[in-house]
Design an enzyme around this catalytic site. Structure first.
Site, short mmCIF file in Angstrom:
data_model
loop_
_atom_site.label_atom_id
_atom_site.label_comp_id
_atom_site.label_asym_id
_atom_site.label_seq_id
_atom_site.Cartn_x
_atom_site.Cartn_y
_atom_site.Cartn_z
N TRP A 65 0.82 -1.22 0.00
CA TRP A 65 0.00 0.00 0.00
C TRP A 65 0.85 1.26 0.00
O TRP A 65 0.49 2.26 -0.61
CB TRP A 65 -0.96 -0.01 1.20
CG TRP A 65 -2.01 -1.06 1.07
CD1 TRP A 65 -2.38 -1.70 -0.09
CD2 TRP A 65 -2.82 -1.61 2.09
NE1 TRP A 65 -3.36 -2.62 0.16
CE2 TRP A 65 -3.66 -2.59 1.48
CE3 TRP A 65 -2.93 -1.38 3.47
CZ2 TRP A 65 -4.58 -3.32 2.22
CZ3 TRP A 65 -3.85 -2.11 4.19
CH2 TRP A 65 -4.67 -3.07 3.57
N HIS A 97 -8.01 -12.85 9.81
CA HIS A 97 -8.36 -12.64 8.40
C HIS A 97 -8.45 -13.96 7.62
O HIS A 97 -8.43 -13.96 6.40
CB HIS A 97 -7.37 -11.68 7.73
CG HIS A 97 -7.38 -10.32 8.35
ND1 HIS A 97 -6.36 -9.41 8.21
CD2 HIS A 97 -8.31 -9.72 9.15
CE1 HIS A 97 -6.67 -8.30 8.88
NE2 HIS A 97 -7.83 -8.47 9.46
#
Ligand SMILES: [Zn+2]
Length: 235
Positions: free
Chosen positions: A46, A109
């Site tokens: 990111w 996750h």
């Protein structure tokens, strides 16, 4: 390397020794040391995207990725009975591959090697090649996509253990994604010591009792070695 690194590692070893309810929390940063891409680190996926850069090529397939010294240090803590719970944001299966007891692990996750039953919540290895669970429910990828709710049981156990913890060690997470980022807060509220090993800033840096900006592989294995010495276990 900062001059006081040895001293901080020694302090961490002492705190591990004194701990009665150690909880470790890991993020992508622990797996970058196995060659997997990070998301928010200095060279993260990111971070690079924000700069208009493509992800750094790893040149490796997921299957070939092996647990590293950081993962193995956590397994050592488990073997010594020190680790009470491990919370991970990673889906790469490296904790289980390294030998962590599934009962001591919450994968917030999901796990890319596992399927999840939409009815009973049971997890199955992807390699079984089934699409329907014994209960009749549908089997889907256990990986939690952005915006989807986190697995209820993993989340509940994570909060329970965070509340019980007296030593909470963050390894390789920038602690920016909630509700995961609320877990160190729960630990702090319960009076736990907070240790952060992360390359790059976190919102908890001011509240951490001990802070490492060094690589996990340079810190955790040495702290575990120090712990062994304190416990009278010699290698
Ligand atoms: Zn089922």
């Amino acid at each position: 390397m900062k001059e006081d690194l040895e001293k901080r590692i020694h302090t961490l070893a002492e705190w591990l020794y004194e701990s009665r309810h150690l909880v470790v929390f890991t993020g992508a940063g622990i797996s970058t040391e196995s060659g997997l891409p990070d998301f928010r680190g200095p060279d993260g996926v990111w971070t690079r995207r924000d700069k208009g850069l493509p992800p750094k090529a790893t040149g490796r397939s997921w299957d070939s990725v092996e647990p590293n010294r950081g993962h193995i240090a956590i397994v050592e803590l488990q073997k010594m009975g020190k680790l009470k719970f491990l919370i991970s944001q990673n889906v790469d299966n490296l904790h289980l591959k390294s030998g962590i007891d599934p009962d001591l692990l919450a994968e917030l996750h999901g796990n890319m090697t596992k399927l999840r039953c939409t009815r009973c919540g049971k997890k199955l290895d992807r390699s079984v090649g089934r699409t329907i669970c014994e209960c009749g429910g549908r089997l889907v990828s256990s990986v939690v996509n952005f915006g989807e709710p986190l697995p209820e049981k993993d989340l509940r156990f994570s909060f329970e253990h965070s509340r019980k913890s007296d030593l909470f060690v963050v390894a390789g997470s920038s602690l920016v994604v909630t509700p995961a980022a609320d877990m160190p807060l729960e630990a702090l509220r319960s009076g736990a010591r907070l240790v952060i090993i992360n390359q790059g800033e976190t919102p908890f840096d001011q509240r951490a009792h001990l802070r490492f900006d060094e690589a996990i592989g340079h810190v955790l294995p040495r702290a575990v070695k120090g712990l062994k010495r304190l416990m009278g276990l010699f290698e």
